[in-house]
Design a protein around this motif. Sequence first.
Motif, mmCIF file in Angstrom:
data_model
loop_
_atom_site.group_PDB
_atom_site.id
_atom_site.type_symbol
_atom_site.label_atom_id
_atom_site.label_comp_id
_atom_site.label_asym_id
_atom_site.label_seq_id
_atom_site.Cartn_x
_atom_site.Cartn_y
_atom_site.Cartn_z
ATOM 1 N N ALA A 13 0.898 -1.263 -0.080
ATOM 2 C CA ALA A 13 0.079 -0.073 -0.017
ATOM 3 C C ALA A 13 0.774 1.179 0.096
ATOM 4 O O ALA A 13 0.615 2.107 -0.329
ATOM 5 N N ARG A 14 2.102 1.193 0.546
ATOM 6 C CA ARG A 14 2.734 2.408 0.449
ATOM 7 C C ARG A 14 4.001 2.548 -0.243
ATOM 8 O O ARG A 14 4.429 3.759 -0.605
ATOM 9 N N PRO A 30 3.805 1.203 -4.040
ATOM 10 C CA PRO A 30 3.254 0.607 -5.244
ATOM 11 C C PRO A 30 4.247 0.482 -6.516
ATOM 12 O O PRO A 30 3.982 1.054 -7.273
ATOM 13 N N SER A 38 2.606 -3.800 -9.683
ATOM 14 C CA SER A 38 2.062 -2.694 -8.907
ATOM 15 C C SER A 38 2.037 -1.574 -10.064
ATOM 16 O O SER A 38 0.944 -0.859 -10.262
ATOM 17 N N ARG A 73 -2.475 0.915 -4.783
ATOM 18 C CA ARG A 73 -2.636 1.071 -3.297
ATOM 19 C C ARG A 73 -3.583 0.553 -2.545
ATOM 20 O O ARG A 73 -3.545 0.056 -1.406
ATOM 21 N N ARG A 74 -4.839 0.380 -3.173
ATOM 22 C CA ARG A 74 -6.043 -0.303 -2.653
ATOM 23 C C ARG A 74 -5.931 -1.892 -2.963
ATOM 24 O O ARG A 74 -6.376 -2.632 -2.272
ATOM 25 N N ASP A 120 -5.613 5.512 0.358
ATOM 26 C CA ASP A 120 -5.352 4.933 -1.071
ATOM 27 C C ASP A 120 -6.108 5.642 -2.155
ATOM 28 O O ASP A 120 -6.469 6.789 -2.074
ATOM 29 N N GLU A 121 -6.361 5.021 -3.536
ATOM 30 C CA GLU A 121 -6.731 5.847 -4.568
ATOM 31 C C GLU A 121 -8.065 6.241 -4.379
ATOM 32 O O GLU A 121 -8.680 7.145 -4.963
ATOM 33 N N LEU A 178 -4.867 3.764 4.162
ATOM 34 C CA LEU A 178 -3.941 2.546 3.587
ATOM 35 C C LEU A 178 -4.176 1.286 4.641
ATOM 36 O O LEU A 178 -4.507 1.538 5.761
#
Length: 498
Positions: free
Chosen positions: A88-89, A91, A249, A256-257, A427-428, A433
């Motif tokens: 998530a942090r 990608p 990623s 991130r999600r 996230d997006e 996160l």
Amino acid sequence: MTTSTSLAPAGTAGPPSAGALPYPQQLHRTIGRFGSFAAGFSFISVLTTVFQLFAFGYGAAGPAFVWTWPAVLAGQLAVAACFAELAARYPISGAIYQWATRLANPLYGWFTGWLMVLGQVVVVTAAALALQVVLPALWPGFQLVGGDPSPTTASGAANAVLLGTALIALTTLVNAVDNRVLSLVNGVGVTAELAGIALILVLLFTHTEQPVGVVLHTAPTGGGAWTLLVGAFTAAYVMIGFDSAGELSEETVAPRRTAPRTILTALAAAGVSGGLLLLGGVLAAPSLTDGRLAAEGLSYVLTSSLGDGLGRVLLADVAVAVCVGTLAMQTAGTRMVFSMARDGALPGARRLAEVAPASGMPRWAALAVGVPAVAFLLLNLVSPAAFLALSATCIVLVYAAYALVVGAMLVRRVRRLPLGEGGPDTDETGRPLFTLGRWGLPVNVLALLYGVAMTVNLAWPRASVYDPDGGHWYLRWFAVLVLAGAVAAGAAYRLRRR
């Protein structure tokens, strides 16, 4: 015509800060949630790996080897939970290398990525060898060399090299063609594998021959509880590669999600279905004492219990899973090579970091994984026992790389340092996160302890496992020698570069 990413100058501190993710977008971002799940699930490739090592696990520890599965799954879920936080942090392609670099320092990250690249190359080799377990059982015409298809015989080992070489050539081609073709093959393959697993499970559990209580015994192997450490090789070999969602990623929509979820769901789905396959295979076996289950594995159960016709149909589905799994493993390795080369961290970096603009594929990186994978296949000609040595070696390298990442992560937790470095907190979709919260420290400790313990278990030079026929001391020590050689070669390269 191709174009290259800008490389970090030699001697710089390494890749840029994770927060801004400053790498130019060259890989095509076309992979959705199912595609991300498919990448991890097809790398794990339950049908491929369970069929490949079921016989070994049963031969080592008897019916009780099914209990090693939930133990390994628990350990790997702890590792996957840590990876989900990092995905998530950060990608970014080449996830293991990128995470280790940002959690620790560029040198630490380089050695972690180096071990992971070597492990992924050998994983491709070991997966391609699985065709020998399936294709000759499907149709005798696939046995192109000699008459005995068993992978432990000279003719079976030689034929495995031919089939494996053809498969790696095909997967290298697909990895160089187009991302849409890759996603389509992965999606179709995973769908077929999931359907095949469901059908096999229904058939196995409706054709049981043995009482459930047999799974409490290590007989007929005659070994004690310690044999479960060897029996755990099957589960340990199967449940790797869930980090592939992180490797892709930069090609995933809303990574991130998406990536944290698919890392966990791919491992959970593979863990549950694989454990049921082991249990169903033992319970549906016509005999536990005639030696065939320890020699032929699930192929014997399918063709003997379910009828030759239906058994062959299911074996065909397994063959598809082997091909798609090998493709996914090479894809993950290709992204790792590309990511390290983009930072100027590998020999020939400028070429390996090239991406074809039209296809969005790092073609030279695909070759850099495929060619040495074929070279490792040739070891199978030295001794049929090399198959197990290769299988153990690839997972030792991967487990070592995993342990280095969770180890660096644990150090940051203990020092109360943030896992991210200036990146977004959401996230997006605007949601926070993925995080383990207060469970982060105990899960991280469990992940590290499990990873180190399993690495030692897998690399332990057991003569009865790695060199049962004797006379090949290097096979007994193969995993240790390769790990030591990898570290030495990496150190020599780094010193020369400095």
